[in-house]
Design an enzyme around this catalytic site. Structure first.
Site, PDB file in Angstrom:
ATOM      1  N   ASP A   1       1.266  -0.292   6.909  1.00 39.03           N
ATOM      2  CA  ASP A   1       1.613   0.156   8.246  1.00 39.03           C
ATOM      3  C   ASP A   1       2.749   1.177   8.126  1.00 39.03           C
ATOM      4  OD1 ASP A   1       1.722  -0.010  11.200  1.00 39.03           O
ATOM      5  OD2 ASP A   1       3.675  -0.916  10.812  1.00 39.03           O
TER       6      ASP A   1
ATOM      7  N   ASP B   1       5.030   2.742  11.352  1.00 37.96           N
ATOM      8  CA  ASP B   1       6.143   2.505  12.270  1.00 37.96           C
ATOM      9  C   ASP B   1       6.674   1.086  12.121  1.00 37.96           C
ATOM     10  OD1 ASP B   1       6.190   5.024  13.901  1.00 37.96           O
ATOM     11  OD2 ASP B   1       4.123   4.422  14.303  1.00 37.96           O
TER      12      ASP B   1
END
Length: 338
Positions: free
Chosen positions: A21, A23
């Site tokens: 991932d 953010d």
């Protein structure tokens, strides 16, 4: 190169690909999370960057990662906009008009699969695709409302209610999706995590046989990993907190929990959710009570304790608080908000 710590193979060596991932895991806004770049600098696993954020093109994401010092390329960036476009192409005819609520990067992905991006209901769209854009306003949401209420297929890139930034959490695409849901009484097809399409696309692109999903959100990254049957590492550098881990429903429970990304380079046992022999955790009918075995334990590590307490918390989800008679332990768990 095999990364070892104390003679034991590292967590990352158990896997052939890391599905990362962005953010809250690698960066927040324009800034890299401290230690994230260094944590990924070693190892032989392929690194794929899997993001729910549909506001930027894969090339823009890769450029941002490279600028921050990460090893990235456009081919190894997998976005929810790409997965949303794939879903549309599988369900409607080529050259069909699709109303785009989002950035030009999302519109470009729609065009790339042979569909025609438009911005108005007067162009007779048969589908609506919605992704995050800081410029989304009432006008485009109104166009989308008209299209959806007229029967258009609705695909959402993701339904994240919030988005982590360097200033804190702000509203995400899911908050805008909620507005259309209220206005139309319809539910969208979802491309991004925790729905399976984005994870499936990342696994297909990486050609991996044993990937590890790494992220900061239980409700997207970890639930998305569980949806496709792969193991996951939750890092506590973004959205999800210690109390979120303890309250996690079955579909949102990670394999590993760590305070930072460098856990990838330490033995996997150090981050595995499981019992710790130094503590006992008892459910007294109301609360979870932690007691050190053999007296005081000295220095208390938050992440280690959390991984241990999670076993009991998941067994007794009705628990009220987490407490301890040991002052150091009690001070630590009080910071969990438990």
């Amino acid at each position: 190169m095999t990364v070892k710590h104390g003679g034991a193979s590292s967590l990352r060596e158990r896997y052939d690909a890391l599905l990362l991932d962005l953010d809250g895991t690698l960066y927040q806004g324009p800034q890299a999370i401290p230690g994230a770049r260094e944590a990924l600098a070693t190892g032989t696993q392929s690194l794929y960057y899997v993001t729910n954020n549909a506001s930027r093109s894969p090339s823009e994401v890769a450029a941002h990662l490279t600028e921050l010092g990460f090893d990235a390329s456009e081919a190894r960036v997998v976005t929810s906009s790409q997965s949303a476009a794939r879903l549309l192409a599988e369900k409607i005819d080529p050259a069909t008009a699709v109303l785009v609520v989002g950035t030009e990067a999302l519109a470009d992905e729609v065009a790339r699969v042979g569909l025609r991006p438009v911005r108005s209901f007067t162009d007779f769209p048969v589908a609506v695709v919605q992704g995050h854009s800081p410029k989304t306003d009432w006008a485009i949401l109104a166009e989308a409302t008209l299209a959806i209420r007229s029967g258009a297929l609705w695909v959402a890139a993701n339904v994240d209610s919030t988005l982590p930034t360097e200033r804190g959490l702000v509203l995400g695409n899911g908050s805008m999706v909620a507005a259309l849901r209220t206005a139309t009484s319809r539910e969208p097809l979802v491309a991004g995590k925790p729905a399976a399409p984005l994870m499936e696309d990342a696994m297909r692109r990486s050609k991996c046989s044993r990937p590890l999903v790494v992220g900061d959100r239980l409700d997207t990254d970890i639930e998305g990993a569980n949806a496709v049957g792969v193991e996951s590492l939750l890092v506590l550098t973004g959205v999800s907190t210690a109390i979120d881990v303890l309250r996690a429903t079955e579909e949102q429970r990670p394999t590993y929990v760590a305070s930072e990304l460098d856990a990838l380079n330490r033995p996997g046992e150090e981050s595995t959710v499981g019992e710790d022999r130094r503590y006992s955790v008892e459910f007294d009918g109301t609360d979870l009570v932690i007691e050190p075995k053999g007296g005081s334990i000295g220095t208390v590590d938050s992440a280690t304790l959390l991984r241990h307490v999670a076993v009991s918390a998941w067994k007794y989800p009705e628990f009220g608080r987490v407490t301890s008679t040991d002052p150091a332990v009690n001070a630590l768990v009080s910071g969990w908000g438990a």
